[in-house]
Design a protein around this motif. Structure first.
Motif, mmCIF file in Angstrom:
data_model
loop_
_atom_site.group_PDB
_atom_site.id
_atom_site.type_symbol
_atom_site.label_atom_id
_atom_site.label_comp_id
_atom_site.label_asym_id
_atom_site.label_seq_id
_atom_site.Cartn_x
_atom_site.Cartn_y
_atom_site.Cartn_z
ATOM 1 N N GLY A 57 0.821 -1.206 0.000
ATOM 2 C CA GLY A 57 0.000 0.000 0.000
ATOM 3 C C GLY A 57 0.848 1.245 0.000
ATOM 4 N N GLY A 58 1.896 1.262 0.751
ATOM 5 C CA GLY A 58 2.927 2.277 0.776
ATOM 6 C C GLY A 58 2.534 3.681 0.372
ATOM 7 N N GLU A 59 1.367 4.131 0.775
ATOM 8 C CA GLU A 59 0.929 5.474 0.406
ATOM 9 C C GLU A 59 1.956 6.494 0.866
ATOM 10 N N ASN A 60 2.297 7.425 -0.015
ATOM 11 C CA ASN A 60 3.280 8.476 0.221
ATOM 12 C C ASN A 60 4.688 7.932 0.414
ATOM 13 N N GLY A 61 4.919 6.678 0.064
ATOM 14 C CA GLY A 61 6.249 6.092 0.163
ATOM 15 C C GLY A 61 7.026 6.266 -1.125
ATOM 16 N N CYS A 62 8.301 5.905 -1.062
ATOM 17 C CA CYS A 62 9.176 5.934 -2.223
ATOM 18 C C CYS A 62 9.735 4.541 -2.439
ATOM 19 N N PHE A 63 9.683 4.075 -3.678
ATOM 20 C CA PHE A 63 10.114 2.728 -4.007
ATOM 21 C C PHE A 63 10.930 2.745 -5.291
ATOM 22 N N ILE A 64 11.983 1.936 -5.313
ATOM 23 C CA ILE A 64 12.774 1.744 -6.524
ATOM 24 C C ILE A 64 12.768 0.254 -6.830
ATOM 25 N N ILE A 65 12.415 -0.093 -8.057
ATOM 26 C CA ILE A 65 12.524 -1.469 -8.521
ATOM 27 C C ILE A 65 13.669 -1.492 -9.519
ATOM 28 N N ASP A 66 14.729 -2.227 -9.164
ATOM 29 C CA ASP A 66 15.943 -2.287 -9.976
ATOM 30 C C ASP A 66 15.948 -3.568 -10.807
ATOM 31 N N PHE A 67 16.045 -3.415 -12.118
ATOM 32 C CA PHE A 67 15.982 -4.524 -13.071
ATOM 33 C C PHE A 67 17.353 -4.912 -13.616
ATOM 34 N N GLU A 68 18.424 -4.458 -12.991
ATOM 35 C CA GLU A 68 19.766 -4.649 -13.541
ATOM 36 C C GLU A 68 20.078 -6.117 -13.869
ATOM 37 N N ASN A 69 19.636 -7.039 -13.047
ATOM 38 C CA ASN A 69 19.954 -8.453 -13.246
ATOM 39 C C ASN A 69 18.782 -9.275 -13.786
ATOM 40 N N VAL A 70 17.806 -8.585 -14.390
ATOM 41 C CA VAL A 70 16.652 -9.276 -14.970
ATOM 42 C C VAL A 70 17.001 -9.708 -16.398
ATOM 43 N N ASP A 71 16.792 -10.992 -16.672
ATOM 44 C CA ASP A 71 17.064 -11.534 -18.009
ATOM 45 C C ASP A 71 15.884 -11.332 -18.947
ATOM 46 N N HIS A 72 14.665 -11.447 -18.414
ATOM 47 C CA HIS A 72 13.455 -11.305 -19.219
ATOM 48 C C HIS A 72 12.301 -10.940 -18.292
ATOM 49 N N ILE A 73 11.371 -10.170 -18.826
ATOM 50 C CA ILE A 73 10.147 -9.858 -18.096
ATOM 51 C C ILE A 73 8.980 -10.026 -19.063
ATOM 52 N N ASN A 74 7.969 -10.739 -18.628
ATOM 53 C CA ASN A 74 6.760 -10.882 -19.423
ATOM 54 C C ASN A 74 6.139 -9.495 -19.554
ATOM 55 N N TYR A 75 5.731 -9.120 -20.746
ATOM 56 C CA TYR A 75 5.231 -7.764 -20.961
ATOM 57 C C TYR A 75 4.053 -7.413 -20.056
ATOM 58 N N THR A 76 3.209 -8.394 -19.715
ATOM 59 C CA THR A 76 2.064 -8.089 -18.851
ATOM 60 C C THR A 76 2.503 -7.746 -17.431
ATOM 61 N N ALA A 77 3.694 -8.182 -17.031
ATOM 62 C CA ALA A 77 4.206 -7.820 -15.707
ATOM 63 C C ALA A 77 4.410 -6.310 -15.605
ATOM 64 N N PHE A 78 4.900 -5.695 -16.679
ATOM 65 C CA PHE A 78 5.038 -4.238 -16.683
ATOM 66 C C PHE A 78 3.675 -3.568 -16.598
ATOM 67 N N GLU A 79 2.690 -4.087 -17.308
ATOM 68 C CA GLU A 79 1.340 -3.518 -17.243
ATOM 69 C C GLU A 79 0.807 -3.587 -15.813
ATOM 70 N N ILE A 80 1.039 -4.697 -15.139
ATOM 71 C CA ILE A 80 0.590 -4.877 -13.752
ATOM 72 C C ILE A 80 1.288 -3.884 -12.832
ATOM 73 N N LEU A 81 2.600 -3.731 -12.989
ATOM 74 C CA LEU A 81 3.344 -2.799 -12.135
ATOM 75 C C LEU A 81 2.913 -1.358 -12.365
ATOM 76 N N GLU A 82 2.712 -1.013 -13.623
ATOM 77 C CA GLU A 82 2.331 0.366 -13.944
ATOM 78 C C GLU A 82 0.933 0.704 -13.431
ATOM 79 N N SER A 83 -0.002 -0.202 -13.618
ATOM 80 C CA SER A 83 -1.377 0.086 -13.211
ATOM 81 C C SER A 83 -1.608 -0.121 -11.716
ATOM 82 N N GLY A 84 -0.775 -0.911 -11.062
ATOM 83 C CA GLY A 84 -1.006 -1.238 -9.661
ATOM 84 C C GLY A 84 -0.134 -0.515 -8.660
ATOM 85 N N ALA A 85 0.667 0.429 -9.136
ATOM 86 C CA ALA A 85 1.534 1.177 -8.223
ATOM 87 C C ALA A 85 0.685 1.877 -7.160
ATOM 88 N N PRO A 86 1.126 1.839 -5.901
ATOM 89 C CA PRO A 86 0.348 2.468 -4.827
ATOM 90 C C PRO A 86 0.082 3.949 -5.112
#
Length: 125
Positions: free
Chosen positions: A34-63
């Motif tokens: 829920g982290g209302e008024n919080g600050c979050f960093i998601i670092d993808f430096e070591n990610v080999d692949h991400i399913n495109y729908t995962a980005f849609e979920i992160l973008e639409s579901g950010a607190p």
């Protein structure tokens, strides 16, 4: 996917590695708590692949009311994000250090540069 979480000076930092699925993205959003008024960093430096729908979920579901940043996207992962991105609601930074600098300089969410270095917030290898 493997996720490593640290909390530095009120900023939640998640360093991801491996392959990120939509289920992983949902789990990651739940971990933001829920982290209302919080600050979050998601670092993808070591990610080999991400399913495109995962980005849609992160973008639409950010607190709501929080500041979420992405960092460390390879060209491959950045291309996936560009393919699905509907808006520029989540800023993207070249690396974790630049994302932290943004929060330090622009948002004043954590301490000054000298204090930050004494707290161990240095660039991750």
């Amino acid at each position: 996917m493997k996720a490593y979480h640290t909390d530095k000076e009120g900023i939640g930092i998640w360093r991801l590695s491996g392959v990120v699925s939509p289920a992983d993205a949902l789990t990651l959003l739940r971990s933001l708590g829920g982290g209302e008024n919080g600050c979050f960093i998601i670092d993808f430096e070591n990610v080999d692949h991400i399913n495109y729908t995962a980005f849609e979920i992160l973008e639409s579901g950010a607190p709501k009311g929080s500041k979420l940043l992405f960092s460390g996207l390879s060209d491959y992962v950045l291309d996936i994000l560009a393919f699905v991105r509907r808006s520029d609601t989540i800023p993207v930074y070249a690396d974790l250090e630049k994302a932290i600098e943004y929060l330090v300089v622009e948002r004043g969410k954590i301490c000054s540069r000298s204090q930050r270095n004494s707290h161990g917030l240095k660039r991750h290898a």
